[in-house]
Design an enzyme around this catalytic site. Structure first.
Site, mmCIF file in Angstrom:
data_model
loop_
_atom_site.group_PDB
_atom_site.id
_atom_site.type_symbol
_atom_site.label_atom_id
_atom_site.label_comp_id
_atom_site.label_asym_id
_atom_site.label_seq_id
_atom_site.Cartn_x
_atom_site.Cartn_y
_atom_site.Cartn_z
ATOM 1 N N PRO A 76 0.825 -1.212 0.000
ATOM 2 C CA PRO A 76 0.000 0.000 0.000
ATOM 3 C C PRO A 76 0.857 1.259 0.000
ATOM 4 C CG PRO A 76 0.070 -0.984 2.197
ATOM 5 C CD PRO A 76 0.761 -1.944 1.275
ATOM 6 N N GLY A 78 0.148 5.471 0.097
ATOM 7 C CA GLY A 78 -0.905 6.451 0.313
ATOM 8 C C GLY A 78 -0.957 7.547 -0.726
ATOM 9 N N SER A 105 -4.332 1.225 -0.166
ATOM 10 C CA SER A 105 -4.044 2.040 1.012
ATOM 11 C C SER A 105 -5.315 2.615 1.614
ATOM 12 C CB SER A 105 -3.097 3.190 0.625
ATOM 13 O OG SER A 105 -2.954 4.097 1.708
ATOM 14 N N ARG A 163 9.774 13.923 9.540
ATOM 15 C CA ARG A 163 10.298 13.787 8.179
ATOM 16 C C ARG A 163 10.862 15.138 7.750
ATOM 17 N NH1 ARG A 163 5.076 10.448 6.009
ATOM 18 N NH2 ARG A 163 5.341 8.656 7.396
ATOM 19 N N HIS A 275 7.708 0.526 7.731
ATOM 20 C CA HIS A 275 7.022 1.604 7.028
ATOM 21 C C HIS A 275 7.958 2.294 6.033
ATOM 22 C CE1 HIS A 275 2.907 3.258 7.481
ATOM 23 N NE2 HIS A 275 3.387 4.201 6.706
ATOM 24 N N ARG A 278 9.952 5.381 7.037
ATOM 25 C CA ARG A 278 9.262 6.669 7.108
ATOM 26 C C ARG A 278 8.740 7.003 8.501
ATOM 27 N NH1 ARG A 278 7.791 8.810 2.295
ATOM 28 N NH2 ARG A 278 5.809 9.664 3.013
ATOM 29 N N ARG A 310 14.272 -3.477 -4.144
ATOM 30 C CA ARG A 310 14.589 -2.714 -5.352
ATOM 31 C C ARG A 310 15.015 -3.618 -6.506
ATOM 32 N NH1 ARG A 310 12.695 0.083 -2.017
ATOM 33 N NH2 ARG A 310 13.318 2.204 -1.365
ATOM 34 N N ARG A 330 7.719 1.384 -3.037
ATOM 35 C CA ARG A 330 8.303 2.401 -3.910
ATOM 36 C C ARG A 330 8.698 1.841 -5.273
ATOM 37 N NH1 ARG A 330 10.708 3.808 1.138
ATOM 38 N NH2 ARG A 330 10.330 5.970 1.823
#
Length: 378
Positions: A76, A78, A105, A163, A275, A278, A310, A330
């Site tokens: 998910p 967002g 999400s 962040r 997460h 993050r 990745r 990602r």
């Protein structure tokens, strides 16, 4: 040409305004957790076996009684529809073509009912609990009534993270128009034109109904923001289990004792997650937590994983070290941002091709055989 996920990220970076690229790419505080999540996979080496050639390894894999074409799915992410209008529907469609699960999400632009109506049982619903527990329980009921086969509860967001990239950029949702923001948009015209053509600030579809009809999209975003970061207790998990008839999965746990506690509460599986780096910068990587969790719960309990994926080799590593399934965030999001729906297909193809090549080169005939492959961990 785009030959890797890194290539897709470069395309996505050129397409997005900087404030949005940094929001997607960034992590908490010093981003050491984000970097470690990726770097941890480089500690693992595969010892190939030769003499029994494997030209076309079998990538199919079964999870919760359903066989998928690949051992990885879409994690998910967002506000996907802000990055590309219609982003959630594109992700769902790509997942259906690839025959993999898609985790919608809880902060999607598309409503959970719209996504459920489009698809054929591959989508799961990821819940971000609200401060108002009545809203949380209503979201669970709506996901149940919409026919989602699995509910994924986010456990790892008790407080807003620091962040710093976002703070420096003045990032917020809804996006505020400032001279610097307008210049950023002008320097990225393709994203800006799509954003404006789609109506500008999108409404969070699943959250619109908790405000009066006609409430502006910006107010829906603010309302959701004020509902974020509740304290989730095991008593809440008991409530979810009582309401939810399908698979219940806890996402964001890392400690073996928490995973055991979740299993005792009736969770059907767990997704180890930090997460994406993050939230808690000091959190360990999911790959480093995997062996202890697997040892604690045994071989039969479904343990899934996301974070830092990745390459196809990263997927192989996670499966070999004990994960039952892997989710990519990602990596696939960069494809969506760069090229829309075709970009998701491209990212899935890249990861699939890399995984298939690795297994052929190492003499591994199927996903199950990865568990017995010879790996070295530095």
């Amino acid at each position: 040409m785009d030959h890797s996920i890194a290539d897709l990220e470069r395309r996505a970076r050129a397409y997005l305004p900087r404030v949005l690229y940094d929001w997607v790419a960034g992590g908490a505080e010093d981003e050491s957790g984000l970097r470690a999540s990726v770097a941890d996979y480089a500690r693992v080496r595969l010892i190939p076996r030769y003499g029994n050639p494997v030209s076309a390894p079998d990538l199919t894999h079964t999870l919760f009684g359903r066989t998928y074409a690949r051992p990885f799915g879409i994690a998910p992410t967002g506000y996907t529809g802000i990055l590309r209008p219609g982003g959630e529907s594109m992700m769902r469609a790509a997942a259906q073509r690839a025959d993999i699960p898609y985790l919608l999400s809880g902060v999607s632009v598309a409503s959970l009912e719209d996504i459920a109506a489009e698809e054929s049982g591959r989508s799961w619903y990821q819940l971000y609990p609200a401060r108002d527990h009545a809203i949380t329980l209503d979201l669970v009921r709506r996901a149940r009534d919409a026919g989602f086969p699995a509910l994924v509860i986010t456990m790892d967001m008790p407080r807003e993270a620091k962040r710093e990239r976002d703070w420096r950029n003045g990032f917020s949702l809804p996006l505020r128009y400032t001279p610097r923001r307008i210049l950023d948009g002008l320097l990225h015209p393709a994203w800006s034109l799509r954003y404006l053509a789609s109506g500008g600030i999108p409404t969070l579809g699943s959250w619109q109904r908790y405000l009066p009809a006609g409430t502006p999209a910006a107010e829906v975003l603010r309302f959701h923001g004020n509902q974020g970061y509740p304290a989730i207790s095991w008593e809440h998990v008991d409530d979810f289990r009582a309401l939810w008839p399908g698979r219940l999965i806890l996402k964001g746990l890392l400690h073996p004792q928490d995973v055991l506690r979740g299993r005792d509460a009736g969770a059907d599986g767990v997704i180890l997650s930090n997460h994406g780096g993050r939230q808690l910068d000091l959190a360990p990587t999911t790959l480093s937590c995997l062996p202890a969790v697997r040892a604690a719960v045994g071989s039969a309990y479904p343990v899934m994983l996301d974070g830092g994926i990745r390459r196809g080799s990263d997927i192989a590593t996670a499966l070999a070290l004990g994960a039952d399934y892997v989710f990519c965030g990602r990596a696939l999001l960069w494809g969506l941002i760069a090229y829309g729906e075709a970009g998701i297909d491209k990212a899935i193809h890249i990861l699939t091709d890399e995984l298939s090549r690795l297994m052929s080169q190492a003499g591994i005939a199927n996903v199950g055989a990865l568990r017995s492959a010879a790996f070295q961990v530095a």
